[in-house]
Motif scaffolding. Structure first.
Motif, PDB file in Angstrom:
ATOM      1  N   TYR A  82      27.830  38.950 -32.754  1.00  0.00           N
ATOM      2  CA  TYR A  82      28.066  37.529 -32.505  1.00  0.00           C
ATOM      3  C   TYR A  82      29.398  37.316 -31.780  1.00  0.00           C
ATOM      4  O   TYR A  82      29.505  36.489 -30.865  1.00  0.00           O
ATOM      5  CB  TYR A  82      28.054  36.743 -33.823  1.00  0.00           C
ATOM      6  N   LYS A 106      32.561  27.985 -42.795  1.00  0.00           N
ATOM      7  CA  LYS A 106      31.308  28.545 -43.306  1.00  0.00           C
ATOM      8  C   LYS A 106      31.573  29.469 -44.491  1.00  0.00           C
ATOM      9  O   LYS A 106      30.837  29.454 -45.488  1.00  0.00           O
ATOM     10  CB  LYS A 106      30.575  29.289 -42.187  1.00  0.00           C
ATOM     11  N   ASN A 132      25.683  35.495 -46.582  1.00  0.00           N
ATOM     12  CA  ASN A 132      26.532  34.740 -45.654  1.00  0.00           C
ATOM     13  C   ASN A 132      28.011  34.991 -45.925  1.00  0.00           C
ATOM     14  O   ASN A 132      28.832  35.014 -44.997  1.00  0.00           O
ATOM     15  CB  ASN A 132      26.228  33.246 -45.761  1.00  0.00           C
ATOM     16  N   ALA A 141      28.522  40.538 -37.294  1.00  0.00           N
ATOM     17  CA  ALA A 141      29.711  39.792 -36.867  1.00  0.00           C
ATOM     18  C   ALA A 141      30.210  40.292 -35.519  1.00  0.00           C
ATOM     19  O   ALA A 141      30.627  39.494 -34.665  1.00  0.00           O
ATOM     20  CB  ALA A 141      30.816  39.931 -37.922  1.00  0.00           C
ATOM     21  N   GLY A 174      33.258  37.825 -39.897  1.00  0.00           N
ATOM     22  CA  GLY A 174      33.440  36.913 -38.774  1.00  0.00           C
ATOM     23  C   GLY A 174      34.842  36.346 -38.709  1.00  0.00           C
ATOM     24  O   GLY A 174      35.441  36.251 -37.628  1.00  0.00           O
ATOM     25  N   VAL A 175      35.393  35.980 -39.868  1.00  0.00           N
ATOM     26  CA  VAL A 175      36.756  35.444 -39.916  1.00  0.00           C
ATOM     27  C   VAL A 175      37.762  36.512 -39.498  1.00  0.00           C
ATOM     28  O   VAL A 175      38.683  36.251 -38.707  1.00  0.00           O
ATOM     29  CB  VAL A 175      37.079  34.916 -41.334  1.00  0.00           C
ATOM     30  N   ASN A 194      37.443  37.122 -35.654  1.00  0.00           N
ATOM     31  CA  ASN A 194      37.955  36.024 -34.834  1.00  0.00           C
ATOM     32  C   ASN A 194      39.446  35.787 -35.055  1.00  0.00           C
ATOM     33  O   ASN A 194      40.127  35.288 -34.155  1.00  0.00           O
ATOM     34  CB  ASN A 194      37.160  34.744 -35.131  1.00  0.00           C
ATOM     35  N   TYR A 227      30.330  36.095 -42.912  1.00  0.00           N
ATOM     36  CA  TYR A 227      31.422  35.247 -42.430  1.00  0.00           C
ATOM     37  C   TYR A 227      32.792  35.820 -42.771  1.00  0.00           C
ATOM     38  O   TYR A 227      33.783  35.471 -42.128  1.00  0.00           O
ATOM     39  CB  TYR A 227      31.265  33.826 -42.974  1.00  0.00           C
ATOM     40  N   THR A 250      35.666  27.342 -37.558  1.00  0.00           N
ATOM     41  CA  THR A 250      34.248  27.211 -37.897  1.00  0.00           C
ATOM     42  C   THR A 250      33.813  28.334 -38.823  1.00  0.00           C
ATOM     43  O   THR A 250      33.132  28.097 -39.829  1.00  0.00           O
ATOM     44  CB  THR A 250      33.391  27.224 -36.616  1.00  0.00           C
ATOM     45  N   GLU A 251      34.197  29.573 -38.496  1.00  0.00           N
ATOM     46  CA  GLU A 251      33.850  30.713 -39.348  1.00  0.00           C
ATOM     47  C   GLU A 251      34.486  30.574 -40.729  1.00  0.00           C
ATOM     48  O   GLU A 251      33.859  30.870 -41.758  1.00  0.00           O
ATOM     49  CB  GLU A 251      34.301  32.014 -38.693  1.00  0.00           C
ATOM     50  N   ALA A 306      29.730  24.476 -38.409  1.00  0.00           N
ATOM     51  CA  ALA A 306      29.698  25.259 -39.645  1.00  0.00           C
ATOM     52  C   ALA A 306      28.425  24.966 -40.433  1.00  0.00           C
ATOM     53  O   ALA A 306      27.737  25.897 -40.889  1.00  0.00           O
ATOM     54  CB  ALA A 306      30.934  24.942 -40.484  1.00  0.00           C
TER      55      ALA A 306
END
Length: 324
Positions: free
Chosen positions: A96, A61, A221, A93, A228-229, A232, A225, A57-58, A261
């Motif tokens: 979250y 996005k 974003n 990030a 975030g990627v 994760n 992200y 999902t990350e 996403a």
């Protein structure tokens, strides 16, 4: 309607209509998440690693944001890329990521129904942090509206859906689990409080960051992200042995990833141009969508608690957004 109230000042009617349509679409996506996850089940279990779904999902996005900048849907800022402004998004990030993992650990110290009811306290924590960090004051009407919103979530979680032919309430599909008595440990209560605080802080901090920076939303974003990627990816790699990244994925699973996403991107628009409070109303209204889809797709029955929750959400919206 002001930004603080969740609207966008100075918009023409067509733009206001697009803003409303975006909020409705985001509400539908939020509400469809749990039923779609339930449709992914094989022999009563999700056949893929949850960390795989979050990572994909990350990544989706991130790719959508990069594509938006490449094709010129949003203009790249003039001059050298402001990479120094990317650093603050690492905290977003991290918040979250911590929140997503806390949800998993919380299940060890309480039953799913207790979690569903008490997790609505994040509405209150978000509102308090919104007032403190963004220096906005809520009126008595607005405060009462948010209390009603918390009550609506708790009411729905306590018994909005039930299995046909069963008089015992059943939690939403996302919280479905083998029967267990209601319980919460002291450590679970502390973790739940931490979860609610981090949930509110992540939303409010990201809103403050996005509104202060004079950068295109797609670039912001992209920063968020990217972190975030990376985060994760590390969590997925350190999660121990298990199914591969795409192992167990089906068409339903792909739809879950894509919808989440797109919804994440829509929520970034809400946070930047609206407010964290508007996001709370979107999430709360999604309970109605979740219940209706669960009744249609999973053949669960709506109970009186669902209709009471829907009434409370309607009253909350009327109080918060209605004429003073």
């Amino acid at each position: 309607m002001s930004v603080e109230d969740g609207g966008m000042p100075g918009l023409s009617r067509p733009r206001q209509a697009r803003w409303t349509l975006m909020l409705l679409l985001s509400t539908a996506m939020y509400g469809a998440h749990a039923p779609l996850l339930a449709l992914c089940h094989v022999d009563g279990r999700v056949p893929f690693r949850p960390s795989s779904a979050v990572l994909l999902t990350e990544l989706t996005k991130l790719l959508l944001c990069a594509f938006s900048l490449l094709v010129g849907w949003q203009a790249w800022p003039q001059g050298a890329p402001p990479w120094r402004q990317a650093a603050p998004f690492a905290l977003s990030a991290l918040l979250y990521g911590a929140n997503n993992n806390l949800v998993i650990y919380l299940q060890r110290y309480m039953d799913p129904s207790t979690y569903q009811v008490l997790s609505n306290l994040k509405i209150g924590s978000t509102a308090v942090l919104y007032c403190l960090c963004l220096r906005h004051r809520l009126s008595v009407r607005q405060g009462l509206a948010l209390l009603l919103l918390m009550a609506a979530g708790a009411c729905y979680a306590a018994g909005g859906l039930q299995v046909p032919g069963n008089t015992l309430p059943r939690p939403p599909p996302a919280a479905a689990a083998s029967p267990m008595p209601l319980h919460i440990t002291p450590l679970g209560l502390l973790l739940l409080i931490l979860y609610c605080l981090i949930s509110g802080l992540s939303s409010v901090y990201t809103e403050l960051l996005m509104k202060r920076q004079q950068l295109p939303l797609a670039l912001q974003n992209l920063f968020l992200y990217t972190f975030g990627v990376l985060l994760n990816l590390g969590l997925h790699a350190g999660g121990g042995p298990g199914p591969g990244l795409l192992e167990g994925f089906s068409g339903w699973a792909a739809l879950v990833v894509l919808s989440q996403a797109l919804n994440g991107l829509l929520m970034s628009v809400v946070v930047k141009h609206g407010s964290s409070i508007t996001r709370l109303f979107v999430v709360s209204c999604s309970l109605v969508v979740n219940a209706v889809l669960s009744a249609v797709l999973l053949r669960l029955q709506l109970t009186a608690a669902f209709f009471l929750a829907t009434l409370l959400i309607g009253l909350a919206m009327r109080l918060y957004y209605g004429s003073r």
